[in-house]
Design a protein around this motif. Structure first.
Motif, PDB file in Angstrom:
ATOM      1  N   ILE A  11       0.833  -1.205   0.000  1.00 17.73           N
ATOM      2  CA  ILE A  11       0.000   0.000   0.000  1.00 17.73           C
ATOM      3  C   ILE A  11       0.866   1.253   0.000  1.00 17.73           C
ATOM      4  CG2 ILE A  11      -1.612   1.370   1.390  1.00 17.73           C
ATOM      5  CD1 ILE A  11      -2.950  -1.294   2.147  1.00 17.73           C
ATOM      6  N   CYS A  12       1.963   1.248   0.767  1.00 16.71           N
ATOM      7  CA  CYS A  12       2.829   2.420   0.869  1.00 16.71           C
ATOM      8  C   CYS A  12       3.542   2.721  -0.447  1.00 16.71           C
ATOM      9  CB  CYS A  12       3.855   2.234   1.984  1.00 16.71           C
ATOM     10  SG  CYS A  12       3.107   2.253   3.623  1.00 16.71           S
ATOM     11  N   THR A  13       3.816   1.681  -1.264  1.00 13.89           N
ATOM     12  CA  THR A  13       4.529   1.909  -2.509  1.00 13.89           C
ATOM     13  C   THR A  13       3.599   2.183  -3.680  1.00 13.89           C
ATOM     14  OG1 THR A  13       4.587  -0.469  -2.955  1.00 13.89           O
ATOM     15  CG2 THR A  13       6.482   0.491  -1.786  1.00 13.89           C
ATOM     16  N   GLN A  14       2.291   2.007  -3.491  1.00 10.66           N
ATOM     17  CA  GLN A  14       1.341   2.261  -4.578  1.00 10.66           C
ATOM     18  C   GLN A  14       1.226   3.759  -4.849  1.00 10.66           C
ATOM     19  OE1 GLN A  14      -2.376   0.535  -3.436  1.00 10.66           O
ATOM     20  NE2 GLN A  14      -1.793  -1.518  -4.074  1.00 10.66           N
ATOM     21  N   GLN A  15       0.937   4.067  -6.097  1.00 11.91           N
ATOM     22  CA  GLN A  15       0.704   5.450  -6.499  1.00 11.91           C
ATOM     23  C   GLN A  15      -0.604   5.946  -5.889  1.00 11.91           C
ATOM     24  OE1 GLN A  15       2.640   7.497  -8.252  1.00 11.91           O
ATOM     25  NE2 GLN A  15       1.166   9.157  -8.233  1.00 11.91           N
ATOM     26  N   LYS A  16      -0.564   7.084  -5.203  1.00 14.55           N
ATOM     27  CA  LYS A  16      -1.779   7.651  -4.621  1.00 14.55           C
ATOM     28  C   LYS A  16      -2.308   8.769  -5.503  1.00 14.55           C
ATOM     29  CE  LYS A  16      -1.505   6.828   0.296  1.00 14.55           C
ATOM     30  NZ  LYS A  16      -1.584   7.468   1.601  1.00 14.55           N
ATOM     31  N   SER A  17      -3.621   8.923  -5.480  1.00 14.41           N
ATOM     32  CA  SER A  17      -4.284   9.997  -6.211  1.00 14.41           C
ATOM     33  C   SER A  17      -5.372  10.586  -5.339  1.00 14.41           C
ATOM     34  CB  SER A  17      -4.918   9.464  -7.503  1.00 14.41           C
ATOM     35  OG  SER A  17      -3.940   9.005  -8.395  1.00 14.41           O
ATOM     36  N   TRP A  18      -5.768  11.802  -5.656  1.00 12.35           N
ATOM     37  CA  TRP A  18      -6.879  12.449  -4.973  1.00 12.35           C
ATOM     38  C   TRP A  18      -8.174  12.105  -5.702  1.00 12.35           C
ATOM     39  CZ3 TRP A  18      -6.526  14.719  -0.366  1.00 12.35           C
ATOM     40  CH2 TRP A  18      -5.281  15.150   0.063  1.00 12.35           C
ATOM     41  N   TYR A  19      -9.236  11.875  -4.924  1.00 12.49           N
ATOM     42  CA  TYR A  19     -10.553  11.582  -5.474  1.00 12.49           C
ATOM     43  C   TYR A  19     -11.569  12.492  -4.793  1.00 12.49           C
ATOM     44  CZ  TYR A  19      -8.264   7.457  -7.305  1.00 12.49           C
ATOM     45  OH  TYR A  19      -7.409   6.629  -7.966  1.00 12.49           O
ATOM     46  N   ILE A  42      -7.303  13.546   4.108  1.00 13.29           N
ATOM     47  CA  ILE A  42      -8.466  14.283   3.645  1.00 13.29           C
ATOM     48  C   ILE A  42      -8.082  15.736   3.386  1.00 13.29           C
ATOM     49  CG2 ILE A  42     -10.808  15.045   4.287  1.00 13.29           C
ATOM     50  CD1 ILE A  42     -10.486  12.017   4.063  1.00 13.29           C
ATOM     51  N   SER A  43      -8.728  16.340   2.418  1.00 12.07           N
ATOM     52  CA  SER A  43      -8.612  17.783   2.204  1.00 12.07           C
ATOM     53  C   SER A  43     -10.018  18.331   1.979  1.00 12.07           C
ATOM     54  CB  SER A  43      -7.735  18.084   0.978  1.00 12.07           C
ATOM     55  OG  SER A  43      -7.698  19.480   0.766  1.00 12.07           O
ATOM     56  N   ARG A  44     -10.423  19.230   2.875  1.00  6.55           N
ATOM     57  CA  ARG A  44     -11.717  19.910   2.725  1.00  6.55           C
ATOM     58  C   ARG A  44     -11.437  21.396   2.839  1.00  6.55           C
ATOM     59  NH1 ARG A  44     -16.510  21.396   6.170  1.00  6.55           N
ATOM     60  NH2 ARG A  44     -15.267  20.826   7.963  1.00  6.55           N
ATOM     61  N   PRO A  45     -11.148  22.059   1.715  1.00 10.31           N
ATOM     62  CA  PRO A  45     -10.847  23.491   1.768  1.00 10.31           C
ATOM     63  C   PRO A  45     -12.012  24.271   2.367  1.00 10.31           C
ATOM     64  CG  PRO A  45     -10.359  22.586  -0.408  1.00 10.31           C
ATOM     65  CD  PRO A  45     -11.084  21.531   0.364  1.00 10.31           C
ATOM     66  N   LYS A  46     -11.670  25.206   3.263  1.00 11.26           N
ATOM     67  CA  LYS A  46     -12.686  26.008   3.943  1.00 11.26           C
ATOM     68  C   LYS A  46     -12.376  27.480   3.757  1.00 11.26           C
ATOM     69  CE  LYS A  46     -12.506  22.470   7.406  1.00 11.26           C
ATOM     70  NZ  LYS A  46     -11.313  22.175   8.118  1.00 11.26           N
ATOM     71  N   LEU A 105      -4.111  20.495  -8.634  1.00 12.93           N
ATOM     72  CA  LEU A 105      -5.317  21.249  -8.309  1.00 12.93           C
ATOM     73  C   LEU A 105      -5.562  21.258  -6.799  1.00 12.93           C
ATOM     74  CD1 LEU A 105      -7.998  22.707  -9.073  1.00 12.93           C
ATOM     75  CD2 LEU A 105      -9.022  20.436  -9.197  1.00 12.93           C
ATOM     76  N   VAL A 106      -5.458  20.104  -6.159  1.00 12.53           N
ATOM     77  CA  VAL A 106      -5.693  20.020  -4.716  1.00 12.53           C
ATOM     78  C   VAL A 106      -4.639  20.829  -3.961  1.00 12.53           C
ATOM     79  CG1 VAL A 106      -5.841  18.464  -2.732  1.00 12.53           C
ATOM     80  CG2 VAL A 106      -6.879  17.802  -4.906  1.00 12.53           C
ATOM     81  N   LYS A 107      -3.379  20.746  -4.388  1.00 11.06           N
ATOM     82  CA  LYS A 107      -2.310  21.525  -3.735  1.00 11.06           C
ATOM     83  C   LYS A 107      -2.550  23.021  -3.881  1.00 11.06           C
ATOM     84  CE  LYS A 107       1.210  17.977  -4.071  1.00 11.06           C
ATOM     85  NZ  LYS A 107       2.392  17.513  -4.784  1.00 11.06           N
TER      86      LYS A 107
END
Length: 174
Positions: A11-19, A42-46, A105-107
Motif C-alpha cells: 500500500i505504501c509503494t502504490q501510487q496515490k491519487s486524490w478523489y 483528507i482535504s476539505r478546503p474552507k 489542483l488540490v495543492k
C-alpha cells in the motif's frame, strides 16, 4: 516478512491519487472527521465568510465546496469502507470508475486557502493584484464591497484611483 507487513508495504509503494467524495447534505464535517479517524488523508478546503446571524455580523467557516471533500488513496483501493462511512454519500465516478483529481489542483486549493485564511485584510494593507486587468500591480486595501469583492486604492498614471475587484483577484498581504 509476514502477510500483514507485506500488505502495508504494498500500500505504501502504490501510487496515490486524490478523489472527490460527495457527502450527505450538511454532513461535510462529519464525513471529514470519520474518514480522518479511519486514517485517510483528507482535504476539505474552507473559507471564512462574514454573515449576518440574528441581526449581528459574525465570521463563519464553511466548506469552499459544500457537500464535497477530497481523499488521497492508492489507485487500487477498496472503496467499500468509504461508502459505509457516516456522512459519506458516494465517491464521484464516471462509468462506475472513480476519477482521479489532479494533485496540482488540490495543492493549489490548499495553498490558496492557507494563504487567504491566515489573516483578514485590514485598512491600509498592501496587496498584489494577481488576476483581472491590473495583474502584478500593487494596491492598498480600502474596504470590502460585499462578500466577494474588495475596494482597492491603486496608483496608475500619476493618479490614485479606487477600483473594485473580486476578492479572488488579489494575492493577500505583502
Amino acid at each position: 516478512m509476514n502477510i500483514y507487513s507485506a500488505e502495508v508495504a504494498s500500500i505504501c509503494t502504490q501510487q496515490k491519487s486524490w478523489y472527490l467524495v460527495q457527502c450527505k447534505p450538511r454532513q461535510d464535517e462529519r464525513a471529514e472527521d470519520n474518514l480522518a479517524r479511519q486514517g485517510y488523508e483528507i482535504s476539505r478546503p474552507k473559507c471564512r465568510y462574514l454573515r449576518v446571524i440574528r441581526g449581528q455580523r459574525q465570521w463563519t467557516v464553511e466548506s469552499l465546496f459544500p457537500g464535497y471533500l477530497f481523499i488521497n488513496l492508492p489507485t487500487e483501493s477498496n472503496w467499500g469502507p468509504l461508502r459505509s462511512t457516516r456522512g459519506v454519500s458516494r465517491v464521484v465516478s464516471f462509468g462506475g470508475v472513480p476519477m482521479a483529481v489532479s494533485d496540482n489542483l488540490v495543492k493549489q486549493l490548499q495553498a490558496r486557502v492557507e494563504k487567504h485564511g491566515k489573516s483578514e485584510l485590514k485598512l491600509g494593507d498592501n496587496v498584489r493584484i494577481i488576476e483581472d486587468g491590473f495583474v502584478e500591480l500593487d494596491a492598498i486595501f480600502m474596504a470590502k464591497d460585499g462578500d466577494e469583492r474588495v475596494v482597492l486604492l491603486i496608483h496608475i498614471l500619476n493618479r490614485q484611483m479606487q477600483i473594485s475587484l473580486p476578492i479572488a483577484s488579489i494575492g493577500g498581504n505583502e
